[in-house]
Design an enzyme around this catalytic site. Structure first.
Site, PDB file in Angstrom:
ATOM      1  CB  THR A  91      -0.991   0.066   1.168  1.00 54.41           C
ATOM      2  OG1 THR A  91      -1.864  -1.055   1.128  1.00 54.41           O
ATOM      3  CG2 THR A  91      -1.897   1.313   1.028  1.00 54.41           C
ATOM      4  CD1 TRP A 133      -1.384  -6.053   2.377  1.00 59.24           C
ATOM      5  CD2 TRP A 133      -0.709  -6.878   4.343  1.00 59.24           C
ATOM      6  NE1 TRP A 133      -2.159  -5.486   3.367  1.00 59.24           N
ATOM      7  CE2 TRP A 133      -1.772  -5.978   4.584  1.00 59.24           C
ATOM      8  CE3 TRP A 133      -0.132  -7.523   5.437  1.00 59.24           C
ATOM      9  CZ2 TRP A 133      -2.250  -5.708   5.869  1.00 59.24           C
ATOM     10  CZ3 TRP A 133      -0.612  -7.251   6.699  1.00 59.24           C
ATOM     11  CH2 TRP A 133      -1.660  -6.359   6.906  1.00 59.24           C
ATOM     12  CG  ASN A 175      -4.412  -7.832   3.402  1.00 58.98           C
ATOM     13  OD1 ASN A 175      -5.030  -7.675   4.440  1.00 58.98           O
ATOM     14  ND2 ASN A 175      -4.436  -6.946   2.400  1.00 58.98           N
ATOM     15  CD  GLU A 176      -7.868  -5.915   1.809  1.00 61.35           C
ATOM     16  OE1 GLU A 176      -7.455  -5.396   0.762  1.00 61.35           O
ATOM     17  OE2 GLU A 176      -8.169  -5.254   2.822  1.00 61.35           O
ATOM     18  CD  GLU A 263      -6.864  -3.686   6.289  1.00 59.95           C
ATOM     19  OE1 GLU A 263      -6.069  -4.643   6.199  1.00 59.95           O
ATOM     20  OE2 GLU A 263      -7.006  -2.813   5.408  1.00 59.95           O
TER      21      GLU A 263
END
Length: 786
Positions: A91, A133, A175-176, A263
């Site tokens: 990010t 991530w 993550n995601e 989150e």
């Protein structure tokens, strides 16, 4: 009609009837049930958002850490998640892997180990969590859901235990990026085989579909200990979130596992406070979620990145020691300072004020041994005062309860986390609109008093030979954005220490992109300067020195507004202007003698006004003229996934970009930022009150964001904001002068900036209004590079 009756009717008709206040009775009963409270906390990672905190001097670094982690002092984080570094942008930067290659292991890299140690030292009861991530490219030959990744995570957990004395309480997947049921089963088996007590969180993605898969797959069900989803409340993450309600499914609620907002947040450290209050309370009232983890912990990163004011606090200037604790930190304190992990929610004392969601909501919790109880109430959307009355029974303490309140609509820190008069059971408590309240029998609350020093621009000259660092550590002020730059012993026959880009192959990214490794250094105070570094190619490759970085595409993280002075090992060179659109405009190029490999050369890039000059070993390669970018950080970039070494990094010479105080003629106050909003305030010397011109944009020196009319509004009275520079007409301003004063007129709306209502009060909003020529629309631009 009787004359007296007529008089009475007339008198009654003249009476103004005040609407009755909404009233709620909250009965906290120790015999009533609820789920187990797992905590409120935050994330460091996803990514690079804590990097500059590591570089802060003492005492400021310790003070910031106290505000984040120390019980009874500030935010009091109870549940702390960190990124398992994977050498890739996740990010706002990248975090280093403990295994850059299959045969490489080092458990001292980066700053997350250090940060967990600092958190645990301040609060031994804190729970720790880890999540990846992405991963180095060698993992599974590019496949995340692989046994390689299971082994990688197990080694990270054992590294935390064996090298840092840390027990990681929870671990997630990717993550995601969904989930792989067999992979989670394999992870659980590996944890058991290695005697690791860590619980598994599934699956750190959006939605609750993981619960449906668990119902249909018993092995998967048994492997997952906690159901964690991301952003389960109304609205997308970021500024659009409303959090007027939160959501889970009946399948998830009935599966017999804790439900977490694993989150949440993604909000400005001041402006997101009301949404945080709703997310935590309604997360339980609406969806039975027992933990809330805010992304991120802190905004300690260079300007120009996507989320530079997001977190519980802001700390972007380690060279000056300046920091600011956000309203979100004090909102979190309303939960963490009045609860303990393992308490129980009281479902019958949690709900909506007067049964009306718009009035507010509340949750109540009790200690497992009935020794204490607390209720947290939010009135963030309320329009009038309300009352609550508490009844306490079922073996809980019935004495006076402490009351703390935060006015979430105030920009004055003195109105945040304030102790009010105690209230006793049976007595009414008046709730004001736009507040959060904590009512509790617990003691020990506090509000830290450590103050920040004044800020200042990045100091020149900055020179770093990297000799003062331990090996495998990050360099001061150098913030990795993609890849991993860390201190190693120099190669190429040079003694001492250097910085090396460590990732030798393309990573498994969080979100796929075509970027190559780079790192940033500096801030928006840098205008004219020279960046230089000694460079050694270990293989055929290219490097770029970056200058005047200003902005970045969100997903394609290599698309940046910056100048690139590029030199390849074969001698090819260029000067180019990059952009967030992906266009790379070559301004000059050529070829010199090959630099080769395993030999050292000095590369430099100078930015003086609109002239950009490239040099190698003091020989001028060429120059170009371009005025698109006026200021911003410098950086190092490797053009391929290769190992390249750097030494004697320096930013020198030149002059700072001209900064201005923009002073209102009517009030004498300065154009200032308050979170996302633009207000006027008295001169306090902060960078939030300094602006520089970038073409027709006005850029705030403190945040790097542009003066903006939100939503391209053309409506008079719309309050101005600061926003990431994007070149839009709503961020372009015409500055016209007459009579010794200037008017700032927005290029899209055609309306000038003015102080609302001609106010002379600090904090008064600055809006766009119909042109009147009034003194509140007249401004003076005063140079302020002091």
């Amino acid at each position: 009609m009787n004359r007296l009756l007529v008089i009475l009717i007339l008198l009654l008709g003249s009476v103004v009837v005040t609407p009755a206040q909404a009233a709620t009775t909250i009965t906290v009963d120790g015999t009533q049930g609820g789920r187990t409270y797992d905590g409120v906390g935050a994330v460091s990672g996803g990514g690079g958002n804590s990097k500059l905190l590591l570089d802060y001097p003492e005492p400021q670094r310790g003070q910031i850490l106290d505000y984040l982690f120390k019980p009874g002092y500030g935010a009091g984080v109870q549940l702390f998640k960190v990124e398992i570094g994977g050498d890739m942008n996740s990010t706002d930067g990248s975090e280093p892997s403990h295994m850059h290659t299959r045969n490489d292991e080092n458990y001292q890299r980066g700053y997350e180990w250090w940060l967990m140690e600092q958190a645990k030292a301040r609060n031994p009861s804190i729970k720790l969590a880890g999540l990846a991530w992405g991963a180095p490219g060698w993992i599974g030959n590019g496949e995340f859901w692989s046994q390689d990744m299971v082994d990688y995570i197990v080694k990270w957990l054992k590294g935390a235990r064996d090298h840092h004395g840390l027990t990681i309480d929870y671990i997630g997947g990717w993550n995601e990026n969904g989930w792989d049921r067999g992979w989670f089963v394999a992870l659980k088996k590996a944890l058991r085989d290695n005697d690791l007590p860590t619980l598994v969180v599934g699956a750190d993605s959006t939605g609750w579909g993981v619960a449906d898969d668990m119902v249909n797959d018993s092995a998967f069900h048994d492997a997952v200990d906690v159901l964690g989803t991301h952003y389960p409340c109304d609205g997308a993450n970021g500024g659009g979130a409303t959090a007027y309600s939160c959501h889970s499914t009946s399948t998830a609620q009935n599966i017999g596992k804790p439900l977490w907002a694993a989150e949440n947040g993604s909000q400005d450290f001041h402006l997101g406070a009301d949404r945080m209050a709703r997310q935590i309370i309604l997360g339980y009232v609406d969806a039975k979620m027992t933990a809330y983890i805010n992304w991120p912990l802190i905004a300690a990163l260079p300007p120009g990145l996507p989320w530079v004011t997001t977190g519980l606090a802001e700390a972007p200037q380690p060279w000056s020691g300046k920091f600011e604790i956000g309203k979100q930190a004090w909102t979190m304190a309303h939960f963490t300072q009045f609860t303990r992990l393992g308490w129980k929610f009281v479902d019958s004392a949690s709900g909506l004020l007067d049964g009306n969601r718009a009035n507010g909501s509340y949750i109540s919790l009790q200690a497992a041994n009935h020794s204490a109880h607390s209720t947290v109430i939010e009135t963030t959307r309320a329009s009038q005062p309300q009352t609550v009355t508490f009844n306490v029974r079922g073996g809980l303490p019935t004495g006076p309860m402490r009351v703390y309140a935060t006015n979430l609509r105030s920009t004055n820190p003195a109105d945040w986390f304030v102790r009010k008069a105690d209230v006793s059971p049976g007595s009414a408590l008046t709730l004001q609109p736009g507040h959060i309240y904590s009512v509790s029998t617990l003691t020990g609350q506090g509000k830290g008093t450590a103050a920040s020093p004044g800020g200042g621009g990045f100091p020149l000259p900055h020179k770093d030979d990297f000799e003062s660092y331990d090996l495998a550590r990050p360099a001061r002020y150098l913030a990795d954005q993609h890849g991993s730059f860390e201190v190693v012993g120099c190669g190429g026959g040079r003694g001492g220490k250097c910085v090396r880009q460590m990732a030798p192959v393309k990573v498994i990214p969080w979100q796929d992109n075509s970027a190559t490794p780079y790192a940033l250094i500096g801030d928006n105070s840098l205008g004219d300067y020279t960046i230089s570094s000694d460079v050694m190619f270990e293989q055929a490759a290219s490097v770029s020195l970056l200058g005047r970085f200003g902005d970045r595409d969100y997903w394609e993280v290599g698309r940046i507004n910056a100048y690139h002075v590029k030199v390849a090992s074969n001698g090819a060179w260029s000067i180019a202007r990059g952009s967030t659109s992906g266009a790379m405009t070559v301004l000059a190029s050529g070829t010199r003698a090959a630099l080769g490999t395993n030999s050292w050369h000095t590369v430099s890039a100078s930015f003086q006004g609109s002239t950009i000059t490239a040099r190698v070993d003091d020989q001028v390669l060429g120059s170009a003229t371009d005025g698109a970018y006026r200021s911003g950080p410098g950086g190092l970039q490797v053009g391929e996934w290769r190992n390249v070494q750097f030494d004697d990094l320096a930013l020198t010479g030149g002059s700072a970009a001209t900064a201005y105080k923009i002073v209102n003629r009517n009030s004498g106050k300065l154009l200032s930022t308050s979170g996302e909003e633009i207000v006027q305030s008295s001169d306090n010397g902060s960078a939030a009150q300094r602006w520089r011109q970038d073409g027709t944009a006005l850029i705030n020196v403190g945040s790097g964001k542009a003066l903006d009319v939100p939503g391209f509004s053309t409506t008079p009275g719309t309050q101005l904001i600061q926003w990431t520079p994007n070149g839009g007409a709503n961020q372009q301003w015409t500055i016209s002068s007459a009579g010794g004063y200037s008017t700032l007129t927005n290029s899209h709306s055609g309306l000038p900036a003015e102080v609302s209502g001609s106010s002379t009060t600090d904090g008064a909003p600055v809006v766009q209004g119909n042109a009147t020529g009034g003194r509140n629309q007249q401004w003076t631009l005063v140079p302020a590079n002091d």
